[in-house]
Design a protein around this motif. Structure first.
Motif, mmCIF file in Angstrom:
data_model
loop_
_atom_site.group_PDB
_atom_site.id
_atom_site.type_symbol
_atom_site.label_atom_id
_atom_site.label_comp_id
_atom_site.label_asym_id
_atom_site.label_seq_id
_atom_site.Cartn_x
_atom_site.Cartn_y
_atom_site.Cartn_z
ATOM 1 N N GLY A 132 0.885 -1.168 -0.001
ATOM 2 C CA GLY A 132 0.168 0.005 0.138
ATOM 3 C C GLY A 132 0.929 1.263 0.085
ATOM 4 O O GLY A 132 0.545 2.391 -0.651
ATOM 5 N N GLY A 133 2.061 1.128 0.763
ATOM 6 C CA GLY A 133 2.745 2.365 0.890
ATOM 7 C C GLY A 133 3.541 2.697 -0.540
ATOM 8 O O GLY A 133 3.477 3.903 -0.954
ATOM 9 N N LEU A 134 3.985 1.820 -0.982
ATOM 10 C CA LEU A 134 4.686 1.856 -2.312
ATOM 11 C C LEU A 134 3.581 2.522 -3.397
ATOM 12 O O LEU A 134 4.064 3.019 -4.310
ATOM 13 C CB LEU A 134 5.398 0.533 -2.850
ATOM 14 N N THR A 135 2.236 1.591 -3.346
ATOM 15 C CA THR A 135 1.473 2.291 -4.299
ATOM 16 C C THR A 135 1.124 3.653 -4.177
ATOM 17 O O THR A 135 1.031 4.567 -5.271
ATOM 18 C CB THR A 135 0.207 1.344 -4.113
ATOM 19 N N LEU A 136 0.979 4.090 -2.763
ATOM 20 C CA LEU A 136 0.632 5.801 -2.666
ATOM 21 C C LEU A 136 1.843 6.429 -3.175
ATOM 22 O O LEU A 136 1.552 7.595 -3.813
ATOM 23 C CB LEU A 136 0.517 5.822 -1.108
ATOM 24 N N LEU A 137 3.116 5.960 -3.005
ATOM 25 C CA LEU A 137 4.386 6.708 -3.437
ATOM 26 C C LEU A 137 4.309 6.775 -5.027
ATOM 27 O O LEU A 137 4.526 7.827 -5.756
ATOM 28 C CB LEU A 137 5.498 6.207 -2.956
ATOM 29 N N MET A 138 3.985 5.701 -5.834
ATOM 30 C CA MET A 138 3.881 5.660 -6.919
ATOM 31 C C MET A 138 3.065 6.343 -7.600
ATOM 32 O O MET A 138 3.011 6.930 -8.804
ATOM 33 C CB MET A 138 3.606 4.083 -7.334
ATOM 34 N N SER A 139 1.874 6.540 -6.904
ATOM 35 C CA SER A 139 0.650 7.399 -7.397
ATOM 36 C C SER A 139 1.057 8.913 -7.420
ATOM 37 O O SER A 139 0.087 9.515 -7.885
ATOM 38 C CB SER A 139 -0.727 6.796 -6.648
ATOM 39 N N HIS A 140 1.811 9.593 -6.661
ATOM 40 C CA HIS A 140 1.967 10.724 -6.368
ATOM 41 C C HIS A 140 1.699 11.533 -7.585
ATOM 42 O O HIS A 140 1.125 12.243 -7.715
ATOM 43 C CB HIS A 140 3.238 10.867 -5.589
ATOM 44 N N ARG A 141 2.873 11.209 -8.545
ATOM 45 C CA ARG A 141 3.146 11.968 -9.822
ATOM 46 C C ARG A 141 1.818 11.808 -10.618
ATOM 47 O O ARG A 141 1.160 12.250 -11.385
ATOM 48 C CB ARG A 141 4.202 11.729 -10.534
ATOM 49 N N TYR A 142 1.461 10.336 -10.762
ATOM 50 C CA TYR A 142 0.449 9.870 -11.643
ATOM 51 C C TYR A 142 -1.018 10.736 -11.357
ATOM 52 O O TYR A 142 -1.465 11.342 -12.263
ATOM 53 C CB TYR A 142 0.116 8.506 -11.433
ATOM 54 N N VAL A 143 -1.302 10.877 -10.199
ATOM 55 C CA VAL A 143 -2.310 11.664 -9.900
ATOM 56 C C VAL A 143 -2.402 13.002 -10.093
ATOM 57 O O VAL A 143 -3.219 13.740 -10.610
ATOM 58 C CB VAL A 143 -2.687 11.563 -8.422
ATOM 59 N N GLN A 144 -1.247 13.602 -9.985
ATOM 60 C CA GLN A 144 -0.721 14.999 -9.926
ATOM 61 C C GLN A 144 -1.054 15.251 -11.741
ATOM 62 O O GLN A 144 -1.735 16.457 -11.802
ATOM 63 C CB GLN A 144 0.424 15.128 -9.651
ATOM 64 N N GLU A 145 -0.539 14.553 -12.421
ATOM 65 C CA GLU A 145 -0.240 14.693 -14.138
ATOM 66 C C GLU A 145 -1.702 14.532 -14.545
ATOM 67 O O GLU A 145 -2.011 15.454 -15.360
ATOM 68 C CB GLU A 145 0.631 13.663 -14.828
ATOM 69 N N ARG A 146 -2.640 13.697 -14.102
ATOM 70 C CA ARG A 146 -3.769 13.387 -14.796
ATOM 71 C C ARG A 146 -4.814 14.322 -14.227
ATOM 72 O O ARG A 146 -5.898 14.333 -14.441
ATOM 73 C CB ARG A 146 -4.175 11.939 -14.948
ATOM 74 N N LYS A 147 -4.281 14.900 -13.030
ATOM 75 C CA LYS A 147 -5.332 16.094 -12.324
ATOM 76 C C LYS A 147 -6.521 15.077 -11.853
ATOM 77 O O LYS A 147 -7.767 15.591 -11.892
ATOM 78 C CB LYS A 147 -6.055 17.152 -13.406
ATOM 79 N N LEU A 148 -6.181 14.082 -11.069
ATOM 80 C CA LEU A 148 -7.412 13.231 -10.478
ATOM 81 C C LEU A 148 -7.678 13.841 -9.125
ATOM 82 O O LEU A 148 -6.555 14.397 -8.816
ATOM 83 C CB LEU A 148 -7.013 11.827 -10.280
#
Lengths: 486, 100
Positions: A90-106
């Protein structure tokens, strides 16, 4: 049985409490913070929750077995092992998602909250000693993931994947529940320990209701671990879901289902071993073979990794079938190894992927290794490890699984497993060859590295190497965790 | 006098109807209704068994199943709605960007 009637014992679900508090805090903070840019910091609330939960669950390691909530949940080393595994995932997923979420404006608030809730569901599933709790943990995790899979609302593929996951997930829950109902009818209890005791005492082994219930339970779990022939949802869902969530699902959901499977089948239905081992034996062969052969033909990296994850479920099933101390230890060790190497591979996919699902084809990886040697080397390590090339951790995982199978006399299964991992080398190697030896057709835009993603890559890389070179510590931990089955 | 076996048989028939419906029907909402039918067949089975065993566990379980089914319905209908918004269809045969 050590059930202390009337006690609730909040300490037993300490890790879950921390996770839920963090998730609720995230929701509140999401409402309070109006500024779009500041909201990107919400991920750190989630990471803090995971770290807090890790600390709490680490303190539970090695304690005496304790039941809580009228015997619904248990703290033993087995549950603590899986709690730590899910929290890392879960922790690694959160960190991985950081830029992903930011870039796609989710919208970040709900995304991180749902990830935490899904982690919490997994933790509960690994801890439950009652079929009701297994079902509830499974649903907490599934309902969160139904939403997360379709989180990119502008994506046609995402919405479609979400629908498919939802329909087949709910369908499989129906099977699981009917299996539970029949087991309850045959034995008069939903407690795992009491089910085991009832079967032994009343001599229910040949009872048709019990066998039917067991078959339905196997079907329900089979869907969750994507065992052939219940795997058809996996490639579609894995391809359509946001990449970090795909990574999370491929390791977390699988590990949670295996944890529950081991507890139910190895823990309380060992008397029926002949029957369920036969089913899983066949399932394991089909799962490995279909996963690997279909992965050979894929051109989309996420779809390829989806089939690879189906194949890995097949390898793990070998360990479950072999059983005993060595087999179960190997399963736990493999799940740990697989979590880190697969999340690492997905971190590379997330790094290379661009907005609107671009750069997900294998051809897009051409030349990536020469442009970004570090990224290429990291991907090579993960791919070699997934393929099972020594001295990486994936090799040690497979080695222990296969040697357990040989020891328990499943020679045929081992041979098929080894042949399968040979086949798999081809498609894992192809990614690496593509990255280093092929020139791109057009000039590629460079990969932007985000600090959170680099942290994920470093952690995954470190453990993939370390667990392969020095496996004894982790094997010891795995062996300590399975004492309840012996 | 209706005995437990008859309830169990009814539950089994309803469950099979639900499973068959999931395979045959192509409208996402009807498929979802069939899944709900499966869950309710399970509920009926639980209550019948609980009654015949004289244990309350099965009835408590039914409450959990109903709650979870409600949560699933909320999420599921939202997913179907967002699919309809993007594709103007809820026929699962037409939802085929990804190979089944």
């Amino acid at each position: 049985m050590g059930i202390e009637a009337g006690t609730v014992m909040l300490g037993i679900i300490g890790p879950e409490v921390v996770l839920v508090v963090a998730a609720l805090g995230l929701m509140v903070a999401d409402i309070i913070i109006k500024d779009e840019r500041e909201r990107q910091f919400l991920v750190w609330i989630g990471v803090a929750g995971i770290l807090g939960s890790l600390a709490v669950s680490a303190s539970l390691w090695g304690r005496e077995v304790a039941y809580g909530f009228y015997g619904m949940v248990v703290v033993d080393n087995f549950s603590t092992f899986f709690t730590l595994l899910f929290l890392v995932a879960g922790g690694l997923t959160l960190l991985m998602s950081h830029r992903y979420v930011q870039e796609r404006k989710l919208s970040p608030g709900e995304y991180y909250t749902l990830t935490l809730f899904a982690t919490c569901g997994m933790v509960l599933m690994g801890k439950s000693t009652d079929l009701i709790m297994i079902f509830l943990g499974l649903e907490v995790l599934s309902v969160s993931l139904y939403v997360l899979v379709g989180y990119v609302r502008g994506s046609d593929k995402g919405v479609e994947a979400s629908l498919k996951y939802f329909l087949l997930g709910a369908f499989s829950s129906g099977f699981l529940l009917y299996g539970i109902a029949l087991l309850y009818g045959a034995t008069g209890s939903t407690r795992l320990a009491e089910i085991g005791a009832a079967i032994a005492q009343k001599g229910l082994l040949g009872e048709p209701m019990l066998l039917a219930g067991m078959g339905l339970l196997l079907t329900g779990f089979g869907f969750k671990i994507a065992m052939v022939p219940f795997h058809m949802w996996a490639p579609d869902v894995y391809e359509g879901a946001p990449s970090p969530i795909t990574g999370f699902m491929s390791v977390g959901v699988k590990a949670a289902a295996f944890a529950a499977l081991l507890r139910v089948f190895a823990g309380s239905l060992p008397g029926l071993g002949i029957q369920w081992k036969e089913v899983l034996w066949l399932g394991s062969i089909l799962t490995m073979t279909l996963g690997n052969v279909t992965a050979l033909m894929q051109t989309n990296i996420k779809r390829m990794l989806a089939y690879s994850s189906i194949a890995h479920a097949g390898y793990i099933l070998i360990g479950v079938v072999a059983g005993g101390e060595t087999g179960t230890t190997a399963v736990l060790y493999y799940l740990l190894v697989y979590t880190l190497m697969n999340l690492g591979a997905f971190a590379v996919v997330v790094a290379i992927e661009q907005k609107d699902e671009k750069r997900l084809e294998l051809l897009d990886y051409a030349g990536m290794g020469t442009r970004h040697p570090a990224l290429g080397a990291a991907m090579a390590v993960f791919m070699f490890s997934l393929a099972g090339i020594p001295p990486l951790s994936g090799f040690m995982g497979k080695f222990y699984i296969f040697s357990a199978a040989v020891k328990e006399g499943y020679l045929g299964l081992t041979i098929i497993g080894v042949l399968n991992s040979l086949v798999s080398v081809y498609y894992y190697l192809r990614v690496t060859v593509m990255m280093f030896m092929k020139e791109p057709e057009a000039e590629i835009t460079p990969v932007l590295f985000h600090p959170s993603l680099v942290v994920v890559l470093i952690i995954a890389l470190f453990f993939t190497l370390q667990m392969g070179l020095f496996p004894s510590t982790y094997l010891h931990i795995a062996r300590e965790s399975i004492k309840i089955f012996l | 006098m209706v005995d437990t076996t008859q309830y169990l048989v009814l539950g089994a028939i309803l469950f099979c109807l639900g499973v068959a419906g999931v395979f045959i029907r192509r409208n996402a909402i009807v498929i979802f209704m069939c899944i709900e039918l499966m869950l309710n067949a399970v509920n009926l089975t639980f209550i019948a068994i609980s009654r015949s065993l004289g244990s309350i566990d099965g009835q408590v379980f039914v409450f959990f199943i109903m709650t979870v089914a409600a949560a699933e319905a909320a999420v599921g209908l939202a997913i179907i709605l967002s699919l309809y918004r993007r594709r103007q269809t809820i026929n699962v045969d037409e939802v085929n960007l990804l190979k089944w």
